[in-house]
Write an enzyme that holds these catalytic residues in place. Sequence first.
Site, mmCIF file in Angstrom:
data_model
loop_
_atom_site.group_PDB
_atom_site.id
_atom_site.type_symbol
_atom_site.label_atom_id
_atom_site.label_comp_id
_atom_site.label_asym_id
_atom_site.label_seq_id
_atom_site.Cartn_x
_atom_site.Cartn_y
_atom_site.Cartn_z
ATOM 1 N N ASP A 101 61.682 91.689 28.427
ATOM 2 C CA ASP A 101 62.181 93.017 28.800
ATOM 3 C C ASP A 101 63.022 93.578 27.651
ATOM 4 O OD1 ASP A 101 62.631 94.503 31.826
ATOM 5 O OD2 ASP A 101 63.923 95.127 30.165
ATOM 6 N N ILE A 102 62.858 94.866 27.389
ATOM 7 C CA ILE A 102 63.579 95.511 26.276
ATOM 8 C C ILE A 102 65.067 95.669 26.587
ATOM 9 C CG2 ILE A 102 63.309 97.947 26.991
ATOM 10 C CD1 ILE A 102 62.370 98.493 24.057
ATOM 11 N N GLY A 136 64.050 101.156 42.713
ATOM 12 C CA GLY A 136 64.386 100.921 41.311
ATOM 13 C C GLY A 136 63.208 100.865 40.368
ATOM 14 N N GLN A 137 61.986 101.144 40.856
ATOM 15 C CA GLN A 137 60.831 101.109 39.951
ATOM 16 C C GLN A 137 60.882 102.306 39.004
ATOM 17 O OE1 GLN A 137 56.929 100.882 41.822
ATOM 18 N NE2 GLN A 137 55.920 100.524 39.855
ATOM 19 N N HIS A 176 59.240 90.957 37.514
ATOM 20 C CA HIS A 176 60.382 90.574 36.679
ATOM 21 C C HIS A 176 60.644 89.079 36.903
ATOM 22 C CE1 HIS A 176 62.260 94.666 35.945
ATOM 23 N NE2 HIS A 176 61.531 94.964 37.007
ATOM 24 N N HIS A 192 54.695 95.178 37.902
ATOM 25 C CA HIS A 192 55.181 94.125 37.009
ATOM 26 C C HIS A 192 56.125 93.228 37.788
ATOM 27 C CE1 HIS A 192 57.563 97.808 36.659
ATOM 28 N NE2 HIS A 192 58.635 97.036 36.578
HETATM 29 P P1 AMP Z 1 61.305 98.614 36.891
HETATM 30 O O1 AMP Z 1 62.608 99.388 36.828
HETATM 31 O O2 AMP Z 1 61.236 97.577 37.958
HETATM 32 O O3 AMP Z 1 60.126 99.562 36.900
HETATM 33 O O4 AMP Z 1 61.247 97.791 35.547
HETATM 34 C C1 AMP Z 1 60.843 98.362 34.332
HETATM 35 C C2 AMP Z 1 61.354 97.469 33.249
HETATM 36 O O5 AMP Z 1 60.655 97.765 32.064
HETATM 37 C C3 AMP Z 1 62.849 97.647 32.950
HETATM 38 O O6 AMP Z 1 63.536 96.413 33.151
HETATM 39 C C4 AMP Z 1 62.854 98.094 31.490
HETATM 40 O O7 AMP Z 1 63.943 97.577 30.761
HETATM 41 C C5 AMP Z 1 61.531 97.559 30.990
HETATM 42 N N1 AMP Z 1 60.974 98.250 29.841
HETATM 43 C C6 AMP Z 1 60.882 99.586 29.644
HETATM 44 N N2 AMP Z 1 60.297 99.838 28.451
HETATM 45 C C7 AMP Z 1 60.011 98.629 27.895
HETATM 46 C C8 AMP Z 1 59.421 98.224 26.666
HETATM 47 N N3 AMP Z 1 58.985 99.098 25.748
HETATM 48 N N4 AMP Z 1 59.295 96.887 26.430
HETATM 49 C C9 AMP Z 1 59.750 95.990 27.327
HETATM 50 N N5 AMP Z 1 60.300 96.312 28.501
HETATM 51 C C10 AMP Z 1 60.441 97.617 28.787
#
Ligand code: AMP
Length: 114
Positions: free
Chosen positions: A30-31, A93-94, A102, A100
């Site tokens: 995760d970024i 929170g999506q 986590h 995906h």
């Molecule tokens: P959600 O809020 O459950 O949809 O999770 C989305 C996740 O994607 C969050 O934890 C973000 O930090 C992560 N995210 C967004 N952009 C990127 C990226 N470019 N590379 C890796 N993770 C990302």
Amino acid sequence: MSECLFCKMINGDIKADVVYEDDHVLAFNDINPQAPHHFLIVPKEHVSTINDLDERHEKIIGKLFLVAKKVAADMGMEEAGYRTVMNCNAGAGQTVFHIHLHVLGGRPMLWPPG
Ligand code: AMP
Ligand code: ZN
């Protein structure tokens, strides 16, 4: 789904910090990590939310958890434990609308998660 961030990462248009890949799933860090270990596992087929799943996705959903188990063990989280989360829709929170899983670990996890 050319506008989807995670589809772009699967296609290689956007770089991912990959921790696992096979024909059906991609897993990457995760970024914006919320724990010392925080990675995401995504199916290579675009599915927007849990609400869009049907019977034909049964196998791939199982696969997400098998990959979670494997990568968590590779990272040494097996005994201490780790959390898996899949948010469904904005109210939960999506923020990225490609499902995906986590996986978070490396610190104690609190409950309720908030
Ligand atoms: P959600 O809020 O459950 O949809 O999770 C989305 C996740 O994607 C969050 O934890 C973000 O930090 C992560 N995210 C967004 N952009 C990127 C990226 N470019 N590379 C890796 N993770 C990302
Ligand atoms: Zn997508």
